[in-house]
Design an enzyme around this catalytic site. Structure first.
Site, short mmCIF file in Angstrom:
data_model
loop_
_atom_site.label_atom_id
_atom_site.label_comp_id
_atom_site.label_asym_id
_atom_site.label_seq_id
_atom_site.Cartn_x
_atom_site.Cartn_y
_atom_site.Cartn_z
N ARG A 1 0.84 -1.21 0.00
CA ARG A 1 0.00 0.00 0.00
C ARG A 1 0.87 1.25 0.00
O ARG A 1 0.53 2.27 -0.59
CB ARG A 1 -0.93 0.00 1.23
CG ARG A 1 -1.73 1.28 1.33
CD ARG A 1 -2.84 1.31 2.38
NE ARG A 1 -2.79 0.32 3.41
CZ ARG A 1 -2.03 0.39 4.52
NH1 ARG A 1 -1.27 1.45 4.75
NH2 ARG A 1 -2.04 -0.57 5.40
N TYR B 1 -17.74 17.49 -13.38
CA TYR B 1 -18.15 16.09 -13.43
C TYR B 1 -19.15 15.80 -12.29
O TYR B 1 -18.91 16.18 -11.15
CB TYR B 1 -16.91 15.19 -13.33
CG TYR B 1 -17.25 13.74 -13.16
CD1 TYR B 1 -18.12 13.10 -14.06
CD2 TYR B 1 -16.73 12.99 -12.11
CE1 TYR B 1 -18.45 11.76 -13.89
CE2 TYR B 1 -17.05 11.65 -11.95
CZ TYR B 1 -17.92 11.05 -12.85
OH TYR B 1 -18.25 9.72 -12.69
#
Ligand code: P1T
Length: 381
Positions: free
Chosen positions: A46, A98
């Site tokens: 990660r 958006y």
């Protein structure tokens, strides 16, 4: 290195263990340490991954930035930017943007005490009257989705500097081939890599790029602490796609211009929204800050009814009806029911996003096939 060389070479070098010219997919979740803390710069998947590192460096180079960070989606990147704020902070965002960005701001982050104002930024100086001592972020999308408004990045970056406000530009529609917001004074650039940058409609990812070290450290901490990181396979696909970004974009721009001019001259079409048209209200700003005008176009019909829009969508063949944009294949969208359905009708109507508005992502097919398809789909409408 110039842009067209950077797409291929920046951030990547042959694999030292094999000489593989393509960056390997480091499909691993962890890295062996010879003693606690004694490692080669990689501890856990990660936190770091070499395939992701190569992509982050490449993206930083394309935007003339020092630091790049990748996320599992474009919205994951936007989410990270808002997480640099705290309750009570205010954001001024472009009024046309958006639908998913609007939804994230209003439906998720307002609950945490962050306030969003959606403002028409077509005239940069109009934004000043909305600034308060609590304003911490200016969120700019340009060209905007789906109305193709153009916002003056340089002018707004100056306003941001004067008022100590971070300026972030969602550069998804332009891509770094057409526009580099950091060069115009912005603090941060955001991309949905899902679109032009990866370019083949086969991956969903996002990115942030900055020159500001403190901002980068804050974002890197949030990236690791909250975990919206991409997998190495997706990073590889984006790296692979970027190698042809410049040749794809050149064709998107050529085809976009031909389709916009065709629609402008068509008797069934009312308004064409494309920043390369001399009649676009901010065409001069587009010319100043962009190297060309791209392949995103919206339009309305003279017979402005849903029936006309639905007939057109039923007839059109080469343009596939789908969400998303920026891939090699042409797509057509109906923003009111698809990408911008989460924006209340009265809000979107204020910005010109009418029920029958159509959005095209013009691909890189043969332009004659695209124009023939549009001709048959528009016949008699
Ligand atoms: O889909 P994702 O990678 O999470 O990116 C979100 C996003 C952010 N910014 C802009 C300007 C976008 O257009 C998008 C995603 N847009 C679509 C899916 C679309 O069809 O408009």
């Amino acid at each position: 290195m110039r842009f067209n060389t950077k797409t291929i070479h920046a951030g990547v070098s042959p694999d030292p263990s094999t000489g593989a010219i393509m960056t390997p997919i480091f499909q691993t979740s962890t890295y062996v340490q010879s003693a606690p803390g004694d490692h080669k710069g990689y501890e856990y998947g990660r936190t770091q991954n070499p395939t992701r590192d190569a992509l982050q460096k490449n993206l930083a180079a394309l935007e003339n930035g020092k630091y790049g960070l990748c996320y599992s989606t474009g919205l994951g990147a936007i989410d990270a930017v808002v997480k640099t704020l705290k309750p009570g902070d205010e954001v001024i965002a472009t009024n046309d943007l958006y639908g998913g960005t609007y939804r994230l701001f209003v439906k998720v982050f307002e609950k945490y005490g962050i306030k969003f104002r959606f403002v028409n930024m077509s005239h940069a100086e109009d934004v000043v009257k909305f600034i308060t001592p609590a304003t911490k972020l200016l969120w700019i999308e340009t060209p905007t989705n789906p109305m193709m408004n153009i916002i003056d990045i340089e002018a707004l970056s100056k306003i941001g500097k004067t008022h100590h406000i971070t300026v972030c530009v969602d550069n998804t529609f332009a891509s770094p081939y057409l526009q580099n917001p950091l060069d115009l004074g912005a603090d941060l650039v955001m991309h949905s890599l899902t679109k032009y940058i990866s370019g083949h409609s086969d991956v969903v990812m996002g990115a942030l790029i900055t020159n500001n070290e403190a901002l980068y450290e804050d974002l890197k901490f949030i990236q690791n602490a909250t975990g919206a990181t991409p997998g190495p396979q997706d990073c590889f696909l984006v790296l692979r796609g970027i190698k042809t970004l410049h040749v794809r974009m050149q064709r998107h721009c050529e085809n976009g211009a031909a389709v916009a001019r065709f629609l402008e001259a068509h008797p069934s079409i009312d308004k064409v929204y494309w920043c390369g048209l001399e009649t676009h209200p901010n065409h001069d700003i587009a010319k100043k800050q962009m190297r060309d005008f791209g392949g995103m176009i919206s339009f309305t019909f003279k017979k402005d009814t849903m029936e006309t829009a639905l007939t057109f969508l039923k007839r059109i063949e080469l343009f596939a009806l789908a969400e998303s944009l920026g891939g090699v294949e042409s797509l057509v969208g109906h923003p009111a029911s698809m990408t911008h359905a989460s924006i209340p009708r009265e809000e979107r109507l204020k910005n010109g996003l009418t029920d029958a508005l159509i959005r095209l992502s013009v691909g890189i097919e043969d332009i004659n096939d695209l124009l023939e398809d549009l001709t048959q789909a528009l016949k008699g409408l």
